[in-house]
Motif scaffolding. Structure first.
Motif, PDB file in Angstrom:
ATOM      1  N   ILE A 190      33.091  47.314  56.145  1.00 54.77           N
ATOM      2  CA  ILE A 190      33.953  46.898  55.032  1.00 54.77           C
ATOM      3  C   ILE A 190      33.786  47.899  53.901  1.00 54.77           C
ATOM      4  CG2 ILE A 190      34.522  45.079  53.371  1.00 54.77           C
ATOM      5  CD1 ILE A 190      33.264  43.057  55.280  1.00 54.77           C
ATOM      6  N   GLU A 191      34.878  48.458  53.440  1.00 52.50           N
ATOM      7  CA  GLU A 191      34.826  49.498  52.399  1.00 52.50           C
ATOM      8  C   GLU A 191      35.896  49.200  51.353  1.00 52.50           C
ATOM      9  OE1 GLU A 191      32.977  52.787  50.799  1.00 52.50           O
ATOM     10  OE2 GLU A 191      32.572  52.146  52.866  1.00 52.50           O
ATOM     11  N   ILE A 192      35.449  48.930  50.148  1.00 50.53           N
ATOM     12  CA  ILE A 192      36.356  48.627  49.039  1.00 50.53           C
ATOM     13  C   ILE A 192      36.230  49.731  48.001  1.00 50.53           C
ATOM     14  CG2 ILE A 192      36.865  46.985  47.178  1.00 50.53           C
ATOM     15  CD1 ILE A 192      35.579  44.841  49.012  1.00 50.53           C
ATOM     16  N   SER A 193      37.339  50.305  47.598  1.00 49.40           N
ATOM     17  CA  SER A 193      37.277  51.399  46.631  1.00 49.40           C
ATOM     18  C   SER A 193      38.383  51.270  45.584  1.00 49.40           C
ATOM     19  CB  SER A 193      37.376  52.759  47.334  1.00 49.40           C
ATOM     20  OG  SER A 193      38.531  52.856  48.121  1.00 49.40           O
ATOM     21  N   ASN A 194      37.962  51.290  44.329  1.00 46.14           N
ATOM     22  CA  ASN A 194      38.858  51.321  43.162  1.00 46.14           C
ATOM     23  C   ASN A 194      39.910  50.209  43.199  1.00 46.14           C
ATOM     24  OD1 ASN A 194      39.447  52.517  40.669  1.00 46.14           O
ATOM     25  ND2 ASN A 194      41.130  53.689  41.534  1.00 46.14           N
ATOM     26  N   VAL A 195      39.485  49.014  43.543  1.00 46.00           N
ATOM     27  CA  VAL A 195      40.410  47.880  43.671  1.00 46.00           C
ATOM     28  C   VAL A 195      40.603  47.197  42.321  1.00 46.00           C
ATOM     29  CG1 VAL A 195      40.659  45.548  44.614  1.00 46.00           C
ATOM     30  CG2 VAL A 195      40.063  47.453  46.113  1.00 46.00           C
ATOM     31  N   SER A 196      41.843  46.907  41.992  1.00 53.40           N
ATOM     32  CA  SER A 196      42.164  46.153  40.791  1.00 53.40           C
ATOM     33  C   SER A 196      43.057  44.978  41.167  1.00 53.40           C
ATOM     34  CB  SER A 196      42.862  47.033  39.754  1.00 53.40           C
ATOM     35  OG  SER A 196      44.122  47.473  40.234  1.00 53.40           O
ATOM     36  N   LYS A 197      43.079  43.982  40.268  1.00 47.72           N
ATOM     37  CA  LYS A 197      43.884  42.788  40.516  1.00 47.72           C
ATOM     38  C   LYS A 197      44.468  42.282  39.208  1.00 47.72           C
ATOM     39  CE  LYS A 197      45.734  39.209  42.446  1.00 47.72           C
ATOM     40  NZ  LYS A 197      47.015  39.414  43.170  1.00 47.72           N
ATOM     41  N   THR A 198      45.759  41.960  39.242  1.00 53.07           N
ATOM     42  CA  THR A 198      46.420  41.340  38.098  1.00 53.07           C
ATOM     43  C   THR A 198      47.098  40.061  38.542  1.00 53.07           C
ATOM     44  OG1 THR A 198      48.468  42.570  38.487  1.00 53.07           O
ATOM     45  CG2 THR A 198      46.861  43.569  36.973  1.00 53.07           C
ATOM     46  N   PHE A 199      47.270  39.136  37.600  1.00 50.30           N
ATOM     47  CA  PHE A 199      48.041  37.928  37.827  1.00 50.30           C
ATOM     48  C   PHE A 199      49.174  37.893  36.813  1.00 50.30           C
ATOM     49  CE2 PHE A 199      43.939  36.448  39.604  1.00 50.30           C
ATOM     50  CZ  PHE A 199      44.380  36.060  40.857  1.00 50.30           C
ATOM     51  N   THR A 200      50.362  37.537  37.274  1.00 53.51           N
ATOM     52  CA  THR A 200      51.516  37.398  36.386  1.00 53.51           C
ATOM     53  C   THR A 200      51.737  35.919  36.094  1.00 53.51           C
ATOM     54  OG1 THR A 200      52.555  39.384  37.296  1.00 53.51           O
ATOM     55  CG2 THR A 200      53.970  37.871  36.070  1.00 53.51           C
ATOM     56  N   LEU A 201      51.726  35.561  34.803  1.00 56.96           N
ATOM     57  CA  LEU A 201      51.899  34.179  34.380  1.00 56.96           C
ATOM     58  C   LEU A 201      53.377  33.924  34.114  1.00 56.96           C
ATOM     59  CD1 LEU A 201      48.857  33.948  31.933  1.00 56.96           C
ATOM     60  CD2 LEU A 201      48.918  33.574  34.412  1.00 56.96           C
ATOM     61  N   HIS A 202      54.086  33.492  35.145  1.00 55.00           N
ATOM     62  CA  HIS A 202      55.536  33.342  35.045  1.00 55.00           C
ATOM     63  C   HIS A 202      55.937  32.229  34.088  1.00 55.00           C
ATOM     64  CE1 HIS A 202      56.306  36.249  38.229  1.00 55.00           C
ATOM     65  NE2 HIS A 202      55.358  35.662  38.951  1.00 55.00           N
ATOM     66  N   ASN A 203      55.063  31.269  33.879  1.00 54.90           N
ATOM     67  CA  ASN A 203      55.380  30.174  32.954  1.00 54.90           C
ATOM     68  C   ASN A 203      54.967  30.496  31.509  1.00 54.90           C
ATOM     69  OD1 ASN A 203      52.648  30.068  33.382  1.00 54.90           O
ATOM     70  ND2 ASN A 203      52.543  27.823  33.499  1.00 54.90           N
ATOM     71  N   GLN A 204      54.503  31.738  31.308  1.00 52.34           N
ATOM     72  CA  GLN A 204      54.125  32.172  29.965  1.00 52.34           C
ATOM     73  C   GLN A 204      54.737  33.538  29.653  1.00 52.34           C
ATOM     74  OE1 GLN A 204      49.984  31.606  28.823  1.00 52.34           O
ATOM     75  NE2 GLN A 204      49.679  30.155  30.511  1.00 52.34           N
ATOM     76  N   GLY A 205      56.053  33.589  29.864  1.00 47.31           N
ATOM     77  CA  GLY A 205      56.770  34.818  29.548  1.00 47.31           C
ATOM     78  C   GLY A 205      56.443  35.987  30.442  1.00 47.31           C
ATOM     79  N   SER A 206      56.002  35.713  31.686  1.00 44.00           N
ATOM     80  CA  SER A 206      55.636  36.753  32.655  1.00 44.00           C
ATOM     81  C   SER A 206      54.541  37.681  32.127  1.00 44.00           C
ATOM     82  CB  SER A 206      56.870  37.576  33.057  1.00 44.00           C
ATOM     83  OG  SER A 206      57.806  36.762  33.725  1.00 44.00           O
ATOM     84  N   ALA A 207      53.624  37.101  31.350  1.00 42.39           N
ATOM     85  CA  ALA A 207      52.482  37.885  30.856  1.00 42.39           C
ATOM     86  C   ALA A 207      51.629  38.329  32.040  1.00 42.39           C
ATOM     87  CB  ALA A 207      51.652  37.046  29.896  1.00 42.39           C
ATOM     88  N   VAL A 208      51.150  39.565  31.999  1.00 41.66           N
ATOM     89  CA  VAL A 208      50.327  40.136  33.060  1.00 41.66           C
ATOM     90  C   VAL A 208      48.870  40.173  32.603  1.00 41.66           C
ATOM     91  CG1 VAL A 208      49.874  42.149  34.505  1.00 41.66           C
ATOM     92  CG2 VAL A 208      52.239  41.491  33.970  1.00 41.66           C
ATOM     93  N   ILE A 209      48.000  39.532  33.364  1.00 44.04           N
ATOM     94  CA  ILE A 209      46.575  39.480  33.052  1.00 44.04           C
ATOM     95  C   ILE A 209      45.806  40.284  34.090  1.00 44.04           C
ATOM     96  CG2 ILE A 209      44.583  37.987  32.671  1.00 44.04           C
ATOM     97  CD1 ILE A 209      46.837  37.551  30.668  1.00 44.04           C
ATOM     98  N   GLN A 210      45.056  41.274  33.642  1.00 44.99           N
ATOM     99  CA  GLN A 210      44.226  42.044  34.570  1.00 44.99           C
ATOM    100  C   GLN A 210      42.856  41.383  34.669  1.00 44.99           C
ATOM    101  OE1 GLN A 210      43.643  46.236  33.736  1.00 44.99           O
ATOM    102  NE2 GLN A 210      43.208  46.653  35.880  1.00 44.99           N
ATOM    103  N   VAL A 211      42.480  41.002  35.882  1.00 44.31           N
ATOM    104  CA  VAL A 211      41.233  40.267  36.067  1.00 44.31           C
ATOM    105  C   VAL A 211      40.156  41.090  36.761  1.00 44.31           C
ATOM    106  CG1 VAL A 211      42.397  38.033  36.088  1.00 44.31           C
ATOM    107  CG2 VAL A 211      42.070  39.263  38.238  1.00 44.31           C
ATOM    108  N   MET A 212      40.537  42.214  37.346  1.00 46.84           N
ATOM    109  CA  MET A 212      39.561  43.058  38.034  1.00 46.84           C
ATOM    110  C   MET A 212      40.028  44.496  38.001  1.00 46.84           C
ATOM    111  SD  MET A 212      37.897  42.466  41.822  1.00 46.84           S
ATOM    112  CE  MET A 212      37.222  40.900  41.234  1.00 46.84           C
ATOM    113  N   ASP A 213      39.065  45.412  37.853  1.00 49.31           N
ATOM    114  CA  ASP A 213      39.424  46.824  37.781  1.00 49.31           C
ATOM    115  C   ASP A 213      38.271  47.664  38.319  1.00 49.31           C
ATOM    116  OD1 ASP A 213      41.069  49.054  37.051  1.00 49.31           O
ATOM    117  OD2 ASP A 213      39.778  49.355  35.305  1.00 49.31           O
ATOM    118  N   GLY A 214      38.586  48.585  39.218  1.00 51.48           N
ATOM    119  CA  GLY A 214      37.588  49.525  39.722  1.00 51.48           C
ATOM    120  C   GLY A 214      36.535  48.939  40.634  1.00 51.48           C
ATOM    121  N   ALA A 215      36.878  47.892  41.370  1.00 51.93           N
ATOM    122  CA  ALA A 215      35.895  47.275  42.263  1.00 51.93           C
ATOM    123  C   ALA A 215      35.510  48.232  43.387  1.00 51.93           C
ATOM    124  CB  ALA A 215      36.454  45.983  42.842  1.00 51.93           C
TER     125      ALA A 215
END
Length: 227
Positions: A2-27
């Motif tokens: 298993i090899e994970i490199s530079n993984v990021s994750k965002t969630f889009t809050l569609h019920n809040q004006g499609s705000a984008v929240i970044q929850v992970m970066d550079g894993a």
């Protein structure tokens, strides 16, 4: 494995004006065959999010997630299905099965889907259910009627039925009594000895110390603006 490199994750809050929240970066994470790595970090740090990205339930925003030779971050759905069937097992905290399917069939199903003869698949299922102390009188019943602890043990039996080369374990010893906890830890040790690469979330510190070779603090991958 298993090899994970530079993984990021965002969630889009569609019920809040499609705000984008970044929850992970550079894993970054690497797990070799026969190694068990624990994901640690405070509640909300992203341990479960990372596990779900590895399993393909969440789509990574960027980066690479290699399980064997499959990049889960870019794989087609059919590749993810095949990976889960043959290579990557996942023992979650919750049992999700089709109602009215017998417990023995639930545990044997991963082997049957690989073409293992029904007699051999059933024998493996029986062995695991016995090891995990599920009474034989319950094997013909649907596990959806079982207690939470019994469902967890059925889930563990199902997760260990096939000898997956890679495994994800989400709190596998939570709420277990001492005997069943020992059985699960022995199953993890057996999986390591045959060369499985394992990533797990263990709030049980003694279990973590026993089966895990090292720890990765997922809080290290929290975006600085969100820290």
């Amino acid at each position: 494995m298993i090899e994970i490199s530079n993984v990021s994750k965002t969630f889009t809050l569609h019920n809040q004006g499609s705000a984008v929240i970044q929850v992970m970066d550079g894993a970054q994470l690497s797990v070799a065959a026969g190694e068990c790595v624990a994901l640690t970090g405070s509640s909300g740090a992203g341990k479960s999010t990372l596990m779900r990205m590895i399993y393909g339930n969440y789509l990574a925003a960027s980066g690479r997630i290699l399980v064997g030779d499959v990049d889960v971050a870019t794989a087609e759905p059919r590749e993810i299905i095949q990976l889960r069937r043959e290579v990557l097992g996942y023992v979650s905290q919750f049992l999700r099965v089709v109602p009215r399917v017998a417990t023995l069939d639930v545990v044997a199903e991963p082997l049957l889907s690989l073409g293992v003869p029904a007699e051999d698949a059933e024998a493996r299922a029986r062995d695991l259910l016995a090891q995990l102390r599920i009474p034989e009188r319950l094997w013909s019943l649907s596990p959806t009627t079982f207690s939470g602890g019994e469902q967890q043990r059925v889930n563990i039996a199902r997760g260990f039925a096939h000898t997956y080369p890679a495994m994800l374990l989400d709190e596998p010893t939570a709420s277990l009594d001492a005997q069943n906890r020992e059985t699960v830890l022995s199953l993890i040790e057996e999986a390591k000895s045959r060369g499985a690469a394992i990533i797990g979330i263990f709030h049980d510190e003694a279990a973590r110390d026993r089966v895990c070779d090292r720890e990765i603090n997922v809080s290290d991958f929290t975006p600085k603006a969100a820290a």
